[in-house]
Design an enzyme around this catalytic site. Structure first.
Site, PDB file in Angstrom:
ATOM      1  N   HIS A   1       0.834  -1.130   0.063  1.00  0.00           N
ATOM      2  CA  HIS A   1      -0.071  -0.053  -0.146  1.00  0.00           C
ATOM      3  C   HIS A   1       0.921   1.221   0.015  1.00  0.00           C
ATOM      4  O   HIS A   1       0.339   2.430   0.560  1.00  0.00           O
ATOM      5  CB  HIS A   1      -1.011  -0.175   1.307  1.00  0.00           C
TER       6      HIS A   1
ATOM      7  N   SER B   1      14.585  21.544 -16.527  1.00  0.00           N
ATOM      8  CA  SER B   1      13.258  22.313 -16.751  1.00  0.00           C
ATOM      9  C   SER B   1      13.705  23.544 -17.455  1.00  0.00           C
ATOM     10  O   SER B   1      14.826  24.373 -17.406  1.00  0.00           O
ATOM     11  CB  SER B   1      12.296  22.563 -15.554  1.00  0.00           C
TER      12      SER B   1
ATOM     13  N   LYS C   1      15.617  21.904 -11.517  1.00  0.00           N
ATOM     14  CA  LYS C   1      14.942  20.468 -11.705  1.00  0.00           C
ATOM     15  C   LYS C   1      16.062  19.545 -12.364  1.00  0.00           C
ATOM     16  O   LYS C   1      16.520  19.934 -13.136  1.00  0.00           O
ATOM     17  CB  LYS C   1      13.608  20.951 -12.588  1.00  0.00           C
TER      18      LYS C   1
ATOM     19  N   GLU D   1       9.513   8.154 -17.294  1.00  0.00           N
ATOM     20  CA  GLU D   1       8.407   8.839 -17.324  1.00  0.00           C
ATOM     21  C   GLU D   1       7.782   8.569 -18.790  1.00  0.00           C
ATOM     22  O   GLU D   1       6.505   8.129 -18.948  1.00  0.00           O
ATOM     23  CB  GLU D   1       8.432  10.485 -17.172  1.00  0.00           C
TER      24      GLU D   1
END
Ligand code: ARG
Length: 465
Positions: free
Chosen positions: A162, A283, A289, A296
């Protein structure tokens, strides 16, 4: 007789008028199926050789066809081949060029076959090669996982259920879970290969051919395990392609789950791993970043492969026997599935050796979630308490830990004894993360020695496949 016979059109004699210009483009597949040119030539060479062996082609005709097809292969490879939408698809383009080059012998190549069995053969040959490339990348990724797992067979990290800290495991053990998934993926690919490696040539348009063809010979020349058993089935079903995209979807589903973990682990909140700079991008606005673009993108690409699976299922589902033009729509999803798999697996295999775990953070995180609570319950059971009672007692101990912001291992013996007077000094070994993982020694457990053995076994198996 009509006088305006369209001589450029395929099967032209049947038609009195030329194809509508838009329909010509709309129905053509040459833009994408030219990717199967090498397979088309391979299939034609085998077919011609067989035709010669049964006396349908003379040895001279066969030689001319072989020379012509070889020249066409060179023209395609060096980019000088003139693909034409007028010739509709890869098959007709190559045949037309062959006739340009060698004349009448070129027109004899199509004896005893149809584009229907030809295309079914080409796709199978094409997928065979793609399966080999996918398997090679899967293998690289498996080796990279084994190497990383070996280096970290005893690196402790929290295991989750979980997405909450559950019990400590080793990083090596976690990586080996990924290895197992890929192992099954590879088996599925091999299984899919078995069913697709059957030869449709000879089925012709749908009913077979009246020539005394030798299908065993053609199958052998092309490396197929045997000729297909039913001509109608051979030209129409694309279940092998559906199976390939299904296997591909499962592989991508696994890579997507893997990606999700890499993304989470590389976040500042987890900080379990450092993603290699070469596999991340920055970024355009936020200078700080470092985004995990590769996982991804792989996670995102899993969707398109599942989409292709669904597209092929829908393509097939209502088709009556035998061949229908619908099947021309199988190519693009298949090509994209194969490309996506090769590229995603390659990116992962390239990236894996550069993944660095932050051991200290993993350990710290494993200490925070009362990850050894089950070990304490098991300890109490060994001291004679029933498991449900032990579960209850440990729950109270965890509550004390939460209230005083300490792990179970940081409670004193006297405090622990409040929950059971059977608890002795030996409890602290049980409450340590090292003790917890070391205790799980059975097959499939997370004990470092067990993990090391699992890695050795896996490595030995990998050498035999
Ligand atoms: N381009 C076609 C395909 O991809 C080849 C087979 C065409 N056969 C036919 N009868 N029109 O399926």
């Amino acid at each position: 007789m009509s006088t305006n016979i369209n001589t450029e059109k395929l099967s032209s004699a049947r038609f009195a008028t030329a194809t509508d210009a838009f329909v010509e483009v709309f129905t053509a597949s040459v833009d994408f199926d030219q990717r199967m040119a090498a397979q088309d030539i391979q299939g034609s060479l085998a077919h011609a050789q067989m035709l010669c062996s049964i006396g349908v082609l003379t040895p001279d005709e066969l030689a001319a066809i072989q020379t012509g097809l070889q020249q066409i292969a060179v023209e395609i490879a060096n980019g000088t081949f003139q693909w034409s939408v007028k010739q509709e698809d890869v098959h007709m383009n190559i045949e037309a060029r062959l006739t340009d080059l060698i004349g009448i012998a070129g027109k004899k190549l199509h004896t005893g076959r149809s584009r229907n069995d030809q295309v079914a053969t080409d796709i199978r040959l094409y997928l065979r090669a793609e399966i080999a490339s996918i398997t090679a990348q899967l293998h690289r990724l498996q080796v990279a996982l084994l190497d990383l797992a070996e280096a970290h067979y005893n690196t402790i990290m929290p295991g989750f259920t979980h997405l909450q800290v559950a019990q400590p495991v080793t990083f090596g053990h976690h990586l080996m879970a990924w290895f197992e998934m890929l192992k099954r993926d590879r088996e599925r690919l091999q299984d899919c290969f078995k069913r697709l490696n059957v030869m449709p040539l000879g089925a012709a348009a749908l009913a077979g051919t009246s020539y005394p063809i030798d299908r065993h010979m053609t199958a052998e020349l092309l490396g197929f395990s045997h000729p297909s058993a039913n001509s109608l089935d051979s030209v129409s079903d694309r279940d092998f392609a559906i199976e390939f995209t299904a296997v591909g979807s499962i592989i991508m589903m696994h890579l997507s789950r893997f990606s999700e973990e890499l993304i989470l682990w590389s976040s500042a909140q987890f900080n379990f791993i450092d993603m290699p700079d070469a596999f991340c991008t920055g970024s355009s606005i936020m200078p700080q970043k470092k985004n995990p673009d590769v996982p991804e993108l792989v996670r995102g690409k899993s969707g398109r492969v599942t989409g292709h699976l669904v597209a092929l299922l829908m393509l097939m589902k209502s088709q009556p026997l035998a061949y229908n033009k619908d099947n021309q729509e199988d190519k693009e999803p298949l090509f994209d599935t194969a490309d996506t798999l090769v590229n995603c697996l390659r990116a992962f295999a390239d990236m894996m050796p550069h993944i660095q775990p932050n051991k200290a953070n993993m350990l710290q995180s494993a200490k925070q979630g009362f990850a050894t609570a089950t070990d304490l319950a098991d300890y109490l059971v060994r001291k004679g308490m029933a498991f449900r009672d032990a579960h209850e007692a440990v729950g109270l101990a965890v509550r004390l830990g939460i209230n005083t912001q300490r792990d179970l291992s940081e409670l004193s013996l006297a405090e622990l004894q409040q929950f059971s007077n059977t608890i002795g000094d030996d409890v602290f070994k049980v409450l340590s993360l090292e003790g917890s993982v070391a205790a799980r020694q059975h097959i499939g457990g997370t004990a470092p020695d067990t993990v090391r053995k699992a890695i050795q076994t896996a490595r030995a198996q990998l050498l035999t496949v």
